[in-house]
Design a protein around this motif. Structure first.
Motif, short mmCIF file in Angstrom:
data_model
loop_
_atom_site.label_atom_id
_atom_site.label_comp_id
_atom_site.label_asym_id
_atom_site.label_seq_id
_atom_site.Cartn_x
_atom_site.Cartn_y
_atom_site.Cartn_z
N THR A 201 22.78 20.63 6.13
CA THR A 201 22.24 21.18 4.89
C THR A 201 20.79 20.75 4.67
OG1 THR A 201 23.08 19.30 3.60
CG2 THR A 201 24.51 21.22 3.80
N ASP A 217 16.90 27.67 1.84
CA ASP A 217 17.27 26.78 0.73
C ASP A 217 18.58 27.23 0.10
OD1 ASP A 217 16.72 24.64 -1.22
OD2 ASP A 217 16.39 26.29 -2.62
N ARG A 218 18.75 28.53 -0.12
CA ARG A 218 19.98 29.03 -0.73
C ARG A 218 21.17 28.82 0.20
NH1 ARG A 218 19.67 34.35 -1.09
NH2 ARG A 218 17.53 34.68 -0.35
N ASN A 220 21.44 26.37 2.48
CA ASN A 220 21.74 24.93 2.44
C ASN A 220 22.59 24.59 1.22
OD1 ASN A 220 20.23 24.46 4.74
ND2 ASN A 220 18.40 23.79 3.63
N LYS A 221 22.20 25.11 0.07
CA LYS A 221 22.93 24.80 -1.16
C LYS A 221 24.34 25.37 -1.14
CE LYS A 221 18.80 24.27 -4.03
NZ LYS A 221 17.94 24.85 -5.10
N ALA A 224 26.46 23.13 1.07
CA ALA A 224 26.77 21.90 0.35
C ALA A 224 27.86 22.14 -0.68
CB ALA A 224 25.51 21.35 -0.31
N GLU A 225 27.77 23.25 -1.40
CA GLU A 225 28.79 23.57 -2.40
C GLU A 225 30.16 23.79 -1.76
OE1 GLU A 225 29.82 27.02 -5.77
OE2 GLU A 225 27.91 27.08 -4.65
N THR A 235 26.75 17.02 3.42
CA THR A 235 25.45 16.37 3.19
C THR A 235 25.45 14.91 3.62
OG1 THR A 235 25.97 15.58 0.95
CG2 THR A 235 25.20 17.86 1.16
#
Length: 343
Positions: A201, A217-218, A220-221, A224-225, A235
């Motif tokens: 991530t 970025d989106r 990666n998030k 992570a979610e 992460t």
């Protein structure tokens, strides 16, 4: 399949792509029947094949195991070998430099390519690779064997190991402290654990060519979610050093390197590594993201595919200077102190 005589490991499952389910089941013991009956129950979703889900639908293993993924895993091995400049491990292994026999356990061995290379490099080793998916070859060096096994289940090996290795396990592990405790328990005194992990991530640029709010970025998030929702933290790589220390390992070392994505570096070695890393990402973005976004986060397939394609296109653009941080962490189990004679 070549196997080591008088193996120190508990007999479990040995299988390759060219072994049928009926042939395989005919050689089973009662202790492994329940595992064997489910190991071929692959999950098929959105055009990809995933490992059998013995713990129930949605338990969380989101990486595929089909031929496309196997090709990617072999390419990842090539990238790691390039990134480590030809080395298969970073941790010092004193027994590897002698004629003394030593044992190696490879967690989540995948296609088994690292385990096979280690067996070739160190003929005085005995290498066991384990994985939930039966995707390993059957033609092997005589000192290498594979078993279908889940490293998050209780370990029941009859001997200890001198070296335990894990690569790219982040995102697949539910309980890191328990995994590290089991590794610690099953290492011989002085034995070494090494984890080589991509910060999955953490893809970013150092010049804002992957800006906040952009596709990378989106993505990666979202990963992570999904990891948090599954209980498989995606992460965790930057925290592994502290986790090894908390588990009792000593002389813990963390080395950080980075993989450029694409051929933008001027340095020739980095350029070569970047070319391979880009190829890894071309299939890896979907491998990590497709089931995570659809099965776990509940996205529509079209929305998931759209983000995946945007990420791949972004990473392949000229002028985008993305990097993936890599964490190599290793530590040693302390030597046992000699018992002092009572007066």
């Amino acid at each position: 399949m070549a196997a080591v005589e008088s193996s120190p490991y508990e007999e479990r499952i040995e299988i390759g792509d060219d072994v049928s389910e009926s042939e395989y089941e005919s050689s089973l013991t009662s202790e492994t029947t329940s595992l064997t009956s489910s190991v071929f129950n692959f999950v098929y979703e959105n055009g990809r094949r995933y490992t059998s889900d013995r713990k129930g639908a949605g338990s969380g293993y989101v990486l595929p195991n089909d031929e496309q993924e196997q090709e990617r895993l072999d390419l990842v091995h090539h990238a790691w070998t390039l990134g480590l400049k030809g080395e298969l491990h970073v941790a010092p292994l004193p027994k590897a430099e002698s004629d003394e026999k030593f044992t190696i356990l490879d967690l989540g061995t995948g296609t088994g390519i690292w385990a096979i290379d280690m067996g070739d490099l160190y003929p005085n080793s005995e290498v066991l690779g384990i994985d939930c998916s039966p995707i390993q070859p059957t033609w092997l060096p005589p000192n290498v064997r594979f078993e279908v096994d889940d490293f998050e289940e209780e370990w029941v090996y009859r001997r200890t190991f001198d070296f335990i290795h894990g690569r790219n396990l982040v995102g697949t592990v539910q309980d890191w402290p328990r995994l590290l405790q089991q590794a610690y328990k099953h290492l011989a005194p002085g034995g070494v654990l090494e984890l080589d992990e991509t910060h999955v991530t953490g893809c970013h640029s150092e010049d804002d060519t992957c800006p906040p709010g952009g596709p990378v970025d989106r993505y990666n998030k979202a990963l992570a979610e999904a990891g948090l929702k599954m209980g498989r933290d995606a992460t965790v790589a930057p925290r592994l050093k502290q986790m090894l220390e908390d588990a009792g390992f000593v002389d813990v070392v963390e080395k950080r390197i980075r993989w450029p994505v694409g051929m933008w570096p001027k340095d020739q070695h980095q350029k070569q590594l970047g070319a391979v890393a880009l190829e890894v990402c071309n299939s890896g973005v979907e491998a990590y993201g497709l089931a995570a976004l659809t099965r776990v986060l509940g996205w529509e397939l079209g929305k998931a595919k759209e983000l995946i394609n945007e990420v791949v296109q972004t990473l392949g653009k000229r002028g985008v200077h993305a990097v993936y941080p890599q964490f190599i962490v290793y530590g040693r189990k302390p030597e046992e102190k000699p018992v002092e004679a009572s007066a």
